[in-house]
Design a protein around this motif. Structure first.
Motif, short mmCIF file in Angstrom:
data_model
loop_
_atom_site.label_atom_id
_atom_site.label_comp_id
_atom_site.label_asym_id
_atom_site.label_seq_id
_atom_site.Cartn_x
_atom_site.Cartn_y
_atom_site.Cartn_z
N PRO A 24 0.77 -1.04 0.07
CA PRO A 24 0.09 -0.12 -0.01
C PRO A 24 1.09 1.41 0.07
N PRO A 25 0.57 2.33 -0.72
CA PRO A 25 1.19 3.47 -0.80
C PRO A 25 1.27 4.12 0.59
N THR A 26 2.45 4.59 1.06
CA THR A 26 2.73 5.36 2.32
C THR A 26 1.94 6.69 2.19
N PRO A 27 1.33 6.84 3.28
CA PRO A 27 0.52 8.04 3.39
C PRO A 27 1.41 9.33 3.94
N PRO A 28 0.84 10.45 3.64
CA PRO A 28 1.33 11.75 4.36
C PRO A 28 1.42 11.41 5.65
N ALA A 29 2.49 12.35 6.44
CA ALA A 29 2.38 12.39 7.67
C ALA A 29 1.05 12.96 8.17
N PRO A 30 0.55 12.42 9.20
CA PRO A 30 -0.72 13.19 9.62
C PRO A 30 -0.59 14.27 10.45
N THR A 31 -1.63 15.23 10.28
CA THR A 31 -1.49 16.43 10.98
C THR A 31 -2.57 16.48 11.85
N ASP A 32 -3.52 15.70 11.99
CA ASP A 32 -4.59 15.46 12.98
C ASP A 32 -4.12 14.38 14.00
N PRO A 33 -4.27 14.76 15.34
CA PRO A 33 -3.87 13.82 16.34
C PRO A 33 -4.53 12.46 16.29
N HIS A 34 -5.76 12.52 15.67
CA HIS A 34 -6.69 11.30 15.64
C HIS A 34 -6.52 10.67 14.45
N ILE A 35 -5.26 11.25 13.82
CA ILE A 35 -5.09 10.12 12.39
C ILE A 35 -3.83 9.54 12.62
N VAL A 36 -3.65 8.05 12.40
CA VAL A 36 -2.43 7.61 12.48
C VAL A 36 -1.92 7.11 11.06
N THR A 37 -0.32 6.98 11.10
CA THR A 37 0.01 6.53 9.79
C THR A 37 -0.15 5.02 9.74
N PRO A 38 -0.61 4.32 8.61
CA PRO A 38 -0.66 2.80 8.90
C PRO A 38 0.67 2.28 9.09
N THR A 39 0.87 1.01 9.51
CA THR A 39 1.87 0.18 9.85
C THR A 39 2.04 -0.54 8.50
N ASP A 125 -2.45 1.10 15.25
CA ASP A 125 -3.54 1.58 15.35
C ASP A 125 -4.46 0.31 15.95
N TRP A 126 -4.04 -0.51 16.29
CA TRP A 126 -4.89 -1.76 16.65
C TRP A 126 -5.23 -1.56 18.04
N PRO A 127 -6.42 -1.53 18.25
CA PRO A 127 -7.01 -1.23 19.70
C PRO A 127 -7.08 -2.18 20.78
N ALA A 128 -5.73 -2.58 21.16
CA ALA A 128 -5.39 -3.71 21.79
C ALA A 128 -6.38 -3.65 23.40
N TRP A 129 -6.17 -2.57 23.76
CA TRP A 129 -6.62 -2.41 25.16
C TRP A 129 -8.21 -2.47 25.01
N SER A 156 -8.28 7.33 13.61
CA SER A 156 -7.43 6.09 14.57
C SER A 156 -8.69 5.36 15.13
N ILE A 157 -8.57 4.10 15.16
CA ILE A 157 -9.51 3.28 15.92
C ILE A 157 -9.24 3.41 17.61
N THR A 158 -7.89 3.30 17.76
CA THR A 158 -7.34 3.45 19.08
C THR A 158 -7.71 4.85 19.85
N LYS A 159 -7.40 5.83 19.04
CA LYS A 159 -7.63 7.14 19.68
C LYS A 159 -9.20 7.37 19.85
N SER A 160 -9.89 6.91 18.87
CA SER A 160 -11.39 6.88 19.03
C SER A 160 -11.99 6.21 20.15
N SER A 161 -11.56 5.12 20.33
CA SER A 161 -12.03 4.08 21.37
C SER A 161 -11.50 4.78 22.70
#
Length: 414
Positions: A24-39, A125-129, A156-161
């Motif tokens: 998958p293409p590497t996305p640009p660095a996020p500017t929103d704290p609720h958006i994460v860069t895919p691993t 971004d895996w919401p492990a907890w 971000s699923i983790t930050k949203s949860s």
């Protein structure tokens, strides 16, 4: 994707190890704290995960145990070849009907074209907890954590949860139910929280639309693949959710919705939330299943009371009278449910969602001093979408700047 023509990705000689699958293409660095860069993970592992995600009905606990024992690539090869390590014959039974029908390349490509991707437990971004509780709550056939998640959208699923509340309820919602969903969703956004629901008709869509209209974050948890709009006429809604938030599912592309998948989906709605509120539910509403998962996971549960004669509130009244759910009549009560001691309280959202919102001023002007104006009349006067009008009215009501008799709106008397 489960194919009906018997085609599969790759050849028998290079089972799930072909490295020609583009990353998958590497996305640009996020500017929103609720958006994460895919691993970014090895493409062969990605294909193996995608293959395993489609060969059995989620949550596929037997496959998860096999992956833990031998690793994802060897687990995929074992399923494909039908040669299983000793002690893992349960995988043979759960994958018997699909192992030759899954094309991982196709599924990954479909997700990528939709702006989505596959997430595993190794993903940042895996919401492990949030999902941890499902590991010890396997008290039904559809219990346990998901093997993977397919996500569409930058949120971000983790930050949203960490700041989410689930608003769920009847598909055949009443006007009262949709209004309460709008009030609560708008209030949650004003408190900096994310609204989670299931994307269905009625309460779900009212919660999502109101959160969007209030310029807040919302996550839709689906019981089908990312490429399937269910309900079919909610495609634009899902597009809007995915623009800034996220649409998430454990089902691969091409997998349609069905009753047992809705029941399995409900555990994720509960697990990803700090609290679950049943806004409106009849005697047999599926929202009661989500409520049961909240209790099972130890997540605070609330219910909105309705008219004593309303069949659409019977489920909520039962949850409250049985002591299973706290009574939630407004946003303040909902915040107390999420954070009884205030330790989990979040700061308010920016001022443009509050008193200085110019659109609110237009709505107040449309209501006028005499009041008794319907949301449709206000929408016409403001030349605005009625969903945005209802969300704004809900916020104004929360803050005491508008009142309603259930049908029309007025400004409060000074």
């Amino acid at each position: 994707m489960v194919r009906t023509d018997g085609a599969v990705g790759g050849s028998p000689d290079d089972d799930l190890v072909d490295d020609t699958m583009p990353r998958p293409p590497t996305p640009p660095a996020p500017t929103d704290p609720h958006i994460v860069t895919p691993t970014v993970i090895d493409s062969r592992e990605l294909r193996a995960w995608a293959y395993l995600a489609g060969v059995a009905e989620p949550p596929a606990a037997s496959i998860a145990r096999l992956v833990d024992a031998v690793g994802v690539r060897d687990a995929a090869a074992a399923v494909r070849s039908r040669r299983f390590p000793e002690g893992h014959q349960a995988v043979a039974r759960s994958t018997a009907s699909r192992h030759h029908l899954v094309d991982p390349d196709h599924d990954l490509l479909v997700a990528e074209r939709l702006g989505g991707r596959l997430m595993t437990a190794d993903d940042e971004d895996w919401p492990a907890w949030a999902l941890h509780g499902l590991s010890t709550a396997e008290t039904s056939a559809r219990g346990g954590p998901p093997l993977v998640l397919w996500k569409r959208g930058p949120g971000s699923i983790t930050k949203s949860s960490e700041r989410a509340v689930a608003l769920v309820g009847s598909r055949a919602a009443s006007g009262y139910g949709t209004r309460m969903a709008a009030v609560l969703a708008t209030g949650l956004v004003d408190h900096g929280r994310c609204v989670i629901s299931g994307g269905a008709y009625g309460i779900d869509s009212a919660a999502h639309r109101s959160a969007l209209a209030a310029r807040g974050d919302t996550v839709a948890v689906m019981a089908c693949g990312l490429d399937i709009d269910y309900p079919t006429d909610h495609g634009l809604l899902f597009d809007e959710i995915a623009r800034n938030g996220a649409v998430v599912t454990e089902y691969p592309p091409g997998m349609g919705a069905s009753r047992h998948r809705f029941l399995a989906r409900n555990r994720l709605v509960a697990a990803l939330s700090k609290a679950v509120v049943v806004v409106e539910a009849g005697h047999r509403s599926g929202a009661k299943n989500t409520a049961a998962w909240a209790r099972r996971l130890g997540i605070p549960l609330g219910a909105v009371p309705g008219p004593a004669t309303s069949a659409m509130s019977v489920g909520c009244h039962a949850l409250i009278s049985d002591g299973d759910a706290a009574l939630v009549g407004d946003v303040a009560a909902l915040e107390r449910l999420v954070s009884p001691d205030g330790s989990d309280a979040l700061s308010s959202v920016p001022a443009e969602r509050g008193e200085t919102d110019p659109f609110e001023t237009r709505v107040a002007a449309a209501i006028g001093k005499r009041g008794g104006v319907t949301p449709a009349d206000i929408a016409t006067a403001c030349d605005a979408d009625i969903t945005r009008v209802r969300s704004t009215l809900a916020r104004m009501e929360v803050h005491g700047r508008a009142v309603s008799d259930g049908a029309t709106w007025s400004l409060p008397r000074r």
